[in-house]
Design a protein around this motif. Structure first.
Motif, PDB file in Angstrom:
ATOM      1  N   ILE A   1      -2.838   8.989  -0.533  1.00  0.00           N
ATOM      2  CA  ILE A   1      -1.811   7.806  -0.051  1.00  0.00           C
ATOM      3  C   ILE A   1      -1.999   7.805   1.248  1.00  0.00           C
ATOM      4  N   LEU A   2      -1.678   8.982   2.098  1.00  0.00           N
ATOM      5  CA  LEU A   2      -1.424   9.161   3.263  1.00  0.00           C
ATOM      6  C   LEU A   2      -2.852   8.466   4.100  1.00  0.00           C
ATOM      7  N   LEU A   3      -3.913   8.823   3.339  1.00  0.00           N
ATOM      8  CA  LEU A   3      -5.119   8.674   4.091  1.00  0.00           C
ATOM      9  C   LEU A   3      -5.642   6.949   3.873  1.00  0.00           C
ATOM     10  N   LYS A   4      -5.109   6.505   2.886  1.00  0.00           N
ATOM     11  CA  LYS A   4      -5.510   5.027   2.738  1.00  0.00           C
ATOM     12  C   LYS A   4      -4.444   4.318   3.351  1.00  0.00           C
ATOM     13  N   VAL A   5      -3.100   4.585   3.520  1.00  0.00           N
ATOM     14  CA  VAL A   5      -2.016   3.915   4.377  1.00  0.00           C
ATOM     15  C   VAL A   5      -2.415   3.827   5.670  1.00  0.00           C
ATOM     16  N   MET A   6      -2.870   4.990   6.382  1.00  0.00           N
ATOM     17  CA  MET A   6      -3.089   4.931   7.802  1.00  0.00           C
ATOM     18  C   MET A   6      -4.376   4.013   8.035  1.00  0.00           C
ATOM     19  N   THR A   7      -5.267   4.040   7.046  1.00  0.00           N
ATOM     20  CA  THR A   7      -6.700   3.300   7.201  1.00  0.00           C
ATOM     21  C   THR A   7      -6.083   1.702   7.112  1.00  0.00           C
ATOM     22  N   ILE A   8      -5.436   1.649   6.144  1.00  0.00           N
ATOM     23  CA  ILE A   8      -5.294   0.119   5.792  1.00  0.00           C
ATOM     24  C   ILE A   8      -4.340  -0.657   6.839  1.00  0.00           C
ATOM     25  N   VAL A   9      -3.349   0.199   7.492  1.00  0.00           N
ATOM     26  CA  VAL A   9      -2.423   0.005   8.441  1.00  0.00           C
ATOM     27  C   VAL A   9      -3.230  -0.476   9.892  1.00  0.00           C
ATOM     28  N   SER A  10      -4.310   0.358  10.058  1.00  0.00           N
ATOM     29  CA  SER A  10      -5.398   0.306  11.171  1.00  0.00           C
ATOM     30  C   SER A  10      -6.034  -1.049  11.019  1.00  0.00           C
ATOM     31  N   LEU A  11      -6.586  -1.371   9.764  1.00  0.00           N
ATOM     32  CA  LEU A  11      -7.250  -2.563   9.447  1.00  0.00           C
ATOM     33  C   LEU A  11      -6.301  -3.700   9.689  1.00  0.00           C
ATOM     34  N   VAL A  12      -5.367  -3.815   8.891  1.00  0.00           N
ATOM     35  CA  VAL A  12      -4.672  -4.966   8.967  1.00  0.00           C
ATOM     36  C   VAL A  12      -4.021  -5.382  10.391  1.00  0.00           C
ATOM     37  N   PHE A  13      -3.692  -4.422  11.255  1.00  0.00           N
ATOM     38  CA  PHE A  13      -3.248  -4.579  12.656  1.00  0.00           C
ATOM     39  C   PHE A  13      -4.631  -4.386  13.936  1.00  0.00           C
ATOM     40  N   ALA A  14      -5.645  -4.465  13.348  1.00  0.00           N
ATOM     41  CA  ALA A  14      -6.798  -4.265  14.244  1.00  0.00           C
ATOM     42  C   ALA A  14      -6.794  -5.404  15.217  1.00  0.00           C
ATOM     43  N   SER A  15      -6.855  -6.451  15.040  1.00  0.00           N
ATOM     44  CA  SER A  15      -6.944  -7.561  15.928  1.00  0.00           C
ATOM     45  C   SER A  15      -5.600  -7.460  17.076  1.00  0.00           C
ATOM     46  N   ALA A  16      -4.699  -7.025  16.491  1.00  0.00           N
ATOM     47  CA  ALA A  16      -3.409  -6.805  17.373  1.00  0.00           C
ATOM     48  C   ALA A  16      -3.594  -5.829  18.566  1.00  0.00           C
ATOM     49  N   PHE A  17      -4.456  -4.603  18.083  1.00  0.00           N
ATOM     50  CA  PHE A  17      -4.674  -3.443  18.936  1.00  0.00           C
ATOM     51  C   PHE A  17      -5.723  -4.212  20.046  1.00  0.00           C
ATOM     52  N   VAL A  18      -6.229  -4.984  19.969  1.00  0.00           N
ATOM     53  CA  VAL A  18      -7.259  -5.285  21.210  1.00  0.00           C
ATOM     54  C   VAL A  18      -7.032  -6.961  21.551  1.00  0.00           C
TER      55      VAL A  18
END
Length: 706
Positions: A689-706
Motif C-alpha cells: 500500500i505504501l508503494l501505491k499511495v506514494m505513486t498515486i499521490v505523485s500522479l494526482v498532484f503531478a500538474s501541481a508540482f510543475v
C-alpha cells in the motif's frame, strides 16, 4: 462497446447480492452454547469499537486531503476521493461484522468435522470478498459513468485517479492500525501465556485472549479487505489513467492513425480493464459455489477443497479474456494481434497464481522450509529466528524472478497487440493490464484469505469455551491452512502492487511532460537529483517497516505488563479457579489506544514525503518512486513469507512434532512466531500500500508540482 461500464456495474451489484446471500446463509447456522455466544459478542463489541474509533481518526485526515484536492486539482476530485474512502471503509466494516458472527458458528460446525466447518468459514469470508470486489468495482464504475460519460467533466481521469487515492488512504491506515492492534495483543498473549505461564493458546485465563481474537478481525479482515479494495481499484485505474495520455503518445510517436480510429483506440483501451473486471467477477461468483469441505483434516485435502473455487474462477477468466480481446481489438489499422493483450492479462493471472504457490511452498507445514524451521527450534530461539529470516530472503529471489517473467510476458504481449509505431506504449499498457489480470478474481481470492481469521477465531472460541479437544483439532487444521491462504493473498497483492505502481509511474511521467514539457522527468541516475531521490526511496520502506515494528513492540510491551499484572494481582486467575475471570476489556483498551496513536506517523509518511519531494524536484521524486518500488517489493515478500513460515513452524510442532506443546522447541518456535507476527501482519502487508499511495499521490498532484 459503450455497454462495458454498465456490464461491469451489473456484475458488481451481483457480487453484493451474493455477499448478502452468504450473510443470510451464515447467520442461520447455530452459534453454539451460551458461553460461545458470549465470547462471540465480546469479540464483536471490541472489533466494532476499534473500527469506529479508527475511522474517526482517519476521517479527519481524509477531509483535510479532500479539501486540498478540491483546491489544487478540482472539486469533483474531492468528491471522487471521498467516495473511494467511504466505500473502502464500508467494505471493511461489513466484512468485520460477518467475520465476528461466523467465528462461533464455525466452532459449532467443527463439532461435526471439517466438512461442515470449512464451508461456513469460507462463506463468512466470502461476504468480505464480494463486498470488497462489488463496492470497489461498483464505486469506480459509478464514478466513470457519472463524471466521464454523463457529465464529461474536464480532468476526468484525474478525478478517476482520486477515487483510487481515497481507497489507498483507508487501506494504509487500516492495515497499519489494525496490524498494530492485532500483533500487540497476539505477542502479549503468546509470550506471557504460552512461554511464561505455560498455558495453551487462547486459554480463557489469559486476559489478552479476547483482544487477540478482536485483532484477527480488525487487522486480518477489515485491514486486509481495505488493502485488497485499494489493490483491485488501483489495478483498474492504472491502465485507464495511462490511456488519458494516448493523444500525446500518438503525436510523439508520429503514429499515422485517423481521428476516428483514435477514438476507437481510446475507448478500447479504457473498456478492456473494465471488461476483464466484469469477466473476473462473474468467474469468482461461479467459483465460490465449488468450495466444499471433506471429512479429512489433512492440510493438502483442505487446501485442495478451499482453492478449487479460485482455480475454477481463473479458468473461466482466461477463456473470457480471450473473447474480450477479439471483441475489443479487432481493428486492423490500430491493432496487429488481438491476442497480444489477452496474453498480457493471462500472463499476469498465471504469475499471480505462481506467486501464491511460491508463498504456499515457503509457508505451509507440508513443505521443507517450514519443517526446517521446526527442526531448528530444537537448538533454541536464535536458530529458529535465523532459519525464518533465511527462508523469507530465499523466497524473495523466487518472487522477483516470477515478477520479471510477468513483466516480460506482459510487455511482449502489449507490443504484439499494437501497430509498430505504438510498440513502447503498448508494452507499458500490457504491464498495466497484467495487474488487473492478477486481481481479476479478487472476489474469491479475498474470500479465501478472510476465511483464515474466522478459522483462527473459531479455535480461540473452542479453547475459551472449553469444548472437547476434537473440536480444537478441526479448527487448528483449518487455522493452519488459513496462515497459508493469507500468504497466498499477500503474494497476489504485492505482485499486483509492483505492476500497478510501474504503470502509475509511467502515467506520472506522461503527466509531468504534458503539464510542462520543459520539466520532463530525467531518470538518469547520473543526475544528482534523481540519484538522491533513488536513495531516499530505497530507505523509505525500511523506515516504514522500522516504525511499524517499533509500534508493535511498544504496544506489545504495555500488553505484556498488563497480562503479568493480572496474573500477579488477581487471586486464582493463573490457577484457573472457578468464578475468577480476567479483565479482558482492559487489554482491548490497551491495544485500541496504542494502535490509534502509533498508526499516525507511518501513515503520514506515505503521503507527506512524496508531496514534499515533488514540490522540491520532480526528478528526485521520480528517483524516489523507483527506489521505493524495488526495495519495498522485496521487503514485503520477505516479511510476509518469513512471518508465515515461523507461524506454521510453531503450529507444526504443536501437532506433536519435535516434542509438541510445552516443550523447549515449542517455546523457541513461539519466540520465532512472535518475531514474525509484525512481519506478516503489520509491516509486510502495509508495504504494497505504501508503494501505491506514494505513486498515486505523485500522479494526482503531478500538474501541481510543475
Amino acid at each position: 462497446m459503450d455497454v462495458v461500464p454498465y456490464l461491469a456495474l451489473i456484475s458488481a451489484v451481483a457480487a453484493l447480492g451474493l455477499a448478502a446471500f452468504f450473510y443470510a446463509d451464515v447467520k442461520k447456522a447455530s452459534p453454539g452454547n451460551e458461553r460461545m455466544v458470549f465470547l462471540m459478542e465480546e469479540i464483536q463489541k471490541g472489533a466494532r469499537a476499534f473500527l469506529q474509533a479508527e475511522y474517526k481518526w482517519v476521517g479527519i485526515f481524509a477531509v483535510v486531503l479532500a479539501i486540498i484536492l478540491a483546491i489544487v486539482i478540482a472539486p469533483f476530485a474531492a468528491v471522487s476521493y471521498l467516495l473511494g474512502a467511504v466505500l473502502s471503509a464500508g467494505a471493511g466494516y461489513a466484512g468485520m461484522t460477518v467475520a465476528t458472527m461466523a467465528n462461533a458458528r464455525t466452532t459449532e460446525a467443527a463439532k461435526d468435522g471439517p466438512g461442515k466447518a470449512l464451508p461456513i468459514a469460507f462463506r463468512g469470508g466470502a461476504v468480505m470478498g464480494f463486498s470488497v470486489a462489488g463496492l470497489a468495482l461498483g464505486g469506480l464504475m459509478i464514478t466513470y459513468i457519472l463524471f466521464v460519460t454523463v457529465m464529461g467533466v474536464d480532468d476526468a481521469f484525474e478525478i478517476l485517479t482520486a477515487y483510487g487515492l481515497g481507497a489507498s488512504t483507508i487501506a494504509l491506515f487500516s492495515r497499519v492500525g489494525g496490524g498494530i492492534y492485532t500483533k500487540a495483543a497476539d505477542v502479549g498473549a503468546d509470550l506471557v501465556g504460552k512461554v511464561e505461564a505455560g498455558i495453551p493458546e487462547d486459554d480463557p485465563r489469559n486476559p489478552a485472549t479476547i483482544a487477540d481474537n478482536v485483532g484477527d478481525n480488525v487487522g486480518d479482515v477489515a485491514g486486509m479487505g481495505a488493502d485488497l479494495f485499494e489493490s483491485y481499484a488501483g489495478s483498474i485505474i492504472a491502465p485507464v489513467a495511462l490511456t488519458a495520455f494516448v493523444p500525446a503518445v500518438l503525436v510523439n510517436s508520429q503514429a499515422d492513425i485517423e481521428v476516428a480510429d483514435r477514438t476507437v483506440l481510446t475507448l478500447a483501451l479504457i473498456f478492456f480493464p473494465m471488461m476483464i473486471a466484469f469477466i473476473g467477477m462473474v468467474a469468482s461468483i461461479i467459483g465460490s459455489f465449488f468450495v466444499k469441505g471433506g471429512d479429512s483434516t489433512d492440510s493438502h485435502a483442505l487446501s485442495k477443497a478451499l482453492h478449487l473455487g479460485t482455480n475454477i474462477a481463473m479458468g473461466i477468466t482466461i477463456l473470457g479474456t480471450l473473447g474480450a480481446a477479439f471483441w475489443l481489438f479487432d481493428d486492423e489499422s490500430i491493432f496487429d494481434q488481438p491476442l497480444g493483450l489477452a496474453l498480457s492479462v493471462i500472463g499476469g493471472l498465471i504469475v499471480g497464481w505462481a506467486l501464491g504457490k511460491t508463498a504456499e511452498y515457503y509457508t505451509s507445514d507440508g513443505f521443507a522450509p517450514v519443517k526446517k524451521i521446526a527442526q531448528q527450534a530444537e537448538t533454541g530461539p536464535a536458530t529458529t529466528v535465523l532459519s525464518g529470516i533465511s527462508t523469507g530472503m530465499v523466497s524473495v529471489a523466487a518472487s522477483v524472478l516470477l515478477i520479471l517473467v510477468g513483466v516480460g510476458v506482459a510487455y511482449f504481449g502489449g507490443q504484439l497487440a499494437f501497430v509498430d509505431s505504438l510498440d513502447e506504449f503498448g508494452g507499458i499498457y500490457g504491464i498495466a493490464v497484467a495487474a488487473i489480470g492478477m486481481l481479476a478474481t479478487t472476489g474469491v481470492v479475498v474470500s479465501v484469505d478472510a476465511y483464515g481469521p474466522i478459522a483462527d477465531n473459531a479455535g480461540g472460541i473452542a479453547e475459551m469455551a472449553e469444548l472437547d479437544p476434537s473440536v480444537r483439532e478441526v479448527t487448528d487444521a483449518l487455522d493452519s491452512l488459513g496462515n497459508t491462504t493469507a500468504a497466498v493473498a499477500k503474494g497476489f497483492a504485492v505482485g499486483s502492487a509492483a505492476l500497478t505502481a510501474l504503470a502509475l509511474f509511467k502515467s506520472f511521467e506522461f503527466a509531468i511532460a504534458e503539464a510542462n514539457p520543459e520539466k520532463a522527468l530525467n531518470l538518469d541516475i547520473g543526475n544528482v537529483e534523481t540519484f538522491t531521490g533513488l536513495f531516499i526511496g530505497a530507505a523509505l520502506p525500511f523506515l516504514f517497516a522500522a516504525l511499524t515494528i517499533d509500534a508493535v513492540g511498544r504496544a506489545a510491551t504495555k500488553m505484556i505488563e498488563e497480562v503479568r499484572r493480572q496474573f500477579r494481582e488477581i487471586p486464582g486467575l493463573r490457577e484457573g479457579k472457578e468464578g475468577v475471570i480476567p479483565d479482558s476489556a482492559r487489554c482491548v483498551a490497551i491495544s485500541t489506544d496504542a494502535s490509534l496513536k502509533e498508526m499516525v506517523i507511518p501513515g503520514l509518511l506515505a503521503v507527506v514525503v512524496p508531496l514534499v519531494v515533488g514540490f522540491v524536484s520532480v526528478d528526485a521524486l521520480g528517483g524516489l518512486l523507483a527506489g521505493a518500488l524495488v526495495t519495498g517489493f522485496a521487503l514485503a515478500i520477505f516479511m510476509a513469507n518469513a512471518g508465515g513460515a515461523w507461524d506454521n513452524a510453531k503450529k507444526y510442532i504443536e501437532t506433536g512434532q519435535h516434542g509438541g506443546k510445552g516443550s523447549e522447541p515449542h517455546k523457541a518456535a513461539v519466540v520465532g512466531d512472535t518475531v514474525g507476527d509484525p512481519f506478516k501482519d503489520t509491516s509486510g502487508p502495509a508495504m504494497n500500500i505504501l508503494l501505491k499511495v506514494m505513486t498515486i499521490v505523485s500522479l494526482v498532484f503531478a500538474s501541481a508540482f510543475v
